[in-house]
Design an enzyme around this catalytic site. Structure first.
Site, short mmCIF file in Angstrom:
data_model
loop_
_atom_site.label_atom_id
_atom_site.label_comp_id
_atom_site.label_asym_id
_atom_site.label_seq_id
_atom_site.Cartn_x
_atom_site.Cartn_y
_atom_site.Cartn_z
N ASP A 99 -4.18 2.63 11.30
CA ASP A 99 -5.57 2.33 11.61
C ASP A 99 -5.66 1.84 13.07
O ASP A 99 -5.62 2.65 13.99
CB ASP A 99 -6.02 1.28 10.58
CG ASP A 99 -7.51 1.01 10.57
OD1 ASP A 99 -8.28 1.98 10.58
OD2 ASP A 99 -7.90 -0.16 10.55
N LYS A 135 -6.21 7.26 11.02
CA LYS A 135 -7.62 7.09 11.44
C LYS A 135 -7.63 6.88 12.95
O LYS A 135 -7.75 5.76 13.42
CB LYS A 135 -8.17 5.80 10.80
CG LYS A 135 -9.03 5.96 9.59
CD LYS A 135 -9.77 4.64 9.36
CE LYS A 135 -9.59 4.12 7.96
NZ LYS A 135 -10.27 2.83 7.74
N ASP A 152 -6.24 -0.49 -1.02
CA ASP A 152 -7.06 -1.41 -1.81
C ASP A 152 -8.26 -1.96 -1.05
O ASP A 152 -8.32 -1.91 0.17
CB ASP A 152 -6.21 -2.63 -2.19
CG ASP A 152 -5.89 -3.49 -0.97
OD1 ASP A 152 -5.32 -2.95 0.00
OD2 ASP A 152 -6.25 -4.68 -0.96
N VAL A 210 -11.20 3.62 3.01
CA VAL A 210 -10.74 4.36 1.83
C VAL A 210 -9.97 3.46 0.88
O VAL A 210 -9.37 2.47 1.28
CB VAL A 210 -9.86 5.56 2.23
CG1 VAL A 210 -10.68 6.62 2.93
CG2 VAL A 210 -8.70 5.12 3.11
N GLU A 266 4.27 4.04 5.69
CA GLU A 266 3.06 3.22 5.62
C GLU A 266 1.90 4.03 5.05
O GLU A 266 1.85 5.25 5.21
CB GLU A 266 2.77 2.70 7.05
CG GLU A 266 1.47 1.98 7.27
CD GLU A 266 1.31 0.65 6.55
OE1 GLU A 266 1.58 0.60 5.33
OE2 GLU A 266 0.88 -0.32 7.20
N ASP A 267 0.98 3.36 4.39
CA ASP A 267 -0.16 4.08 3.79
C ASP A 267 -1.10 4.65 4.85
O ASP A 267 -1.47 5.80 4.81
CB ASP A 267 -0.92 3.20 2.78
CG ASP A 267 -1.30 1.82 3.32
OD1 ASP A 267 -1.04 1.53 4.50
OD2 ASP A 267 -1.86 1.03 2.54
N GLY A 326 0.78 -1.25 0.00
CA GLY A 326 0.00 0.00 0.00
C GLY A 326 0.80 1.28 0.00
O GLY A 326 0.33 2.31 -0.49
N ARG A 330 -6.05 0.12 -6.08
CA ARG A 330 -4.79 0.72 -5.63
C ARG A 330 -4.31 1.81 -6.59
O ARG A 330 -3.62 2.74 -6.20
CB ARG A 330 -3.68 -0.33 -5.57
CG ARG A 330 -3.80 -1.31 -4.43
CD ARG A 330 -2.50 -2.11 -4.32
NE ARG A 330 -2.65 -3.33 -3.57
CZ ARG A 330 -2.58 -3.42 -2.25
NH1 ARG A 330 -2.38 -2.35 -1.53
NH2 ARG A 330 -2.73 -4.59 -1.65
#
Ligand code: XMP
Ligand code: MG
Length: 174
Positions: free
Chosen positions: A98, A125, A153, A147, A94-95, A39, A159
């Site tokens: 969470d 988040k 993804d 998202v 990192e994307d 990601g 992606r």
């Protein structure tokens, strides 16, 4: 798709600013960007391959897999030699942050071999957090929505989208 949450141009402008900050913060360090697959690839590319990046740096990939057991999910780092980052100033890229489980799982072994470890995430988040962890560099703080796009993804799809979009709840809630 429910709609666009963050447009490509907004993403690019924000990431450029983050790059300037990182270049400043790491000017006397030995930067090693560790890219969490898959990601974070678009974010990493935009973050470090632009003219705001004035430092020589190394980079490499790291992949975390999760196995769904009967009771809980276990995370495992695939084929990574933590000795590769010995003495380096690691920036974990990192994307999205969470629950925090992925980054916390990586931080502990990295902190043992690296000289320093910081984290850069495109999205945060905070409402979903399960582990007491915060990122050092954050692109955007977003609400608790799923998202996709810009590397993120749903079942490995979407992606490639340049914008970050919100996925319709009906796609993942039954
Ligand atoms: P944790 O919970 O370990 O999560 O902090 C990090 C990983 O979870 C995935 N993730 C998402 N992927 N849209 C996605 O496409 C989302 O809204 C989302 N939330 C979490 C992601 O792979 C991330 O690396
Ligand atoms: Mg990920």
């Amino acid at each position: 798709m429910e709609g666009i949450l963050i447009s490509h141009i907004t993403i690019q402008e924000r990431i450029r600013a983050m790059c300037g900050q990182i270049a400043e913060d790491y000017k006397d360090k030995d930067l090693y960007a560790l890219v969490v697959l898959k990601g974070a690839i678009p974010f990493f590319t935009e973050l470090l391959f632009n003219s705001n990046m004035t430092l020589p740096f190394e980079y490499g990939p790291i992949k975390v897999s999760s196995y769904e057991g009967t009771k809980s999910k276990t995370l495992r780092v695939e084929q990574f030699d933590f000795n590769d980052v010995t003495g380096k100033d690691v920036l974990l890229v990192e994307d999205i942050l969470d629950t925090g489980n992925t980054l916390s799982h990586l931080l502990q072994p990295l902190q043992q071999s690296a000289s320093s470890v910081r984290t850069a995430v495109l999205l945060d988040k905070p409402e979903r957090r399960e582990k007491p962890i915060n990122a050092d560099y954050i692109g955007f703080t977003i609400p608790n929505v799923f998202v996709v796009g810009y590397g993120m993804d749903f079942n490995n799809r979407f992606r490639y989208l340049q914008h970050i979009g919100v996925l319709k709840k009906s796609m993942y809630e039954k």
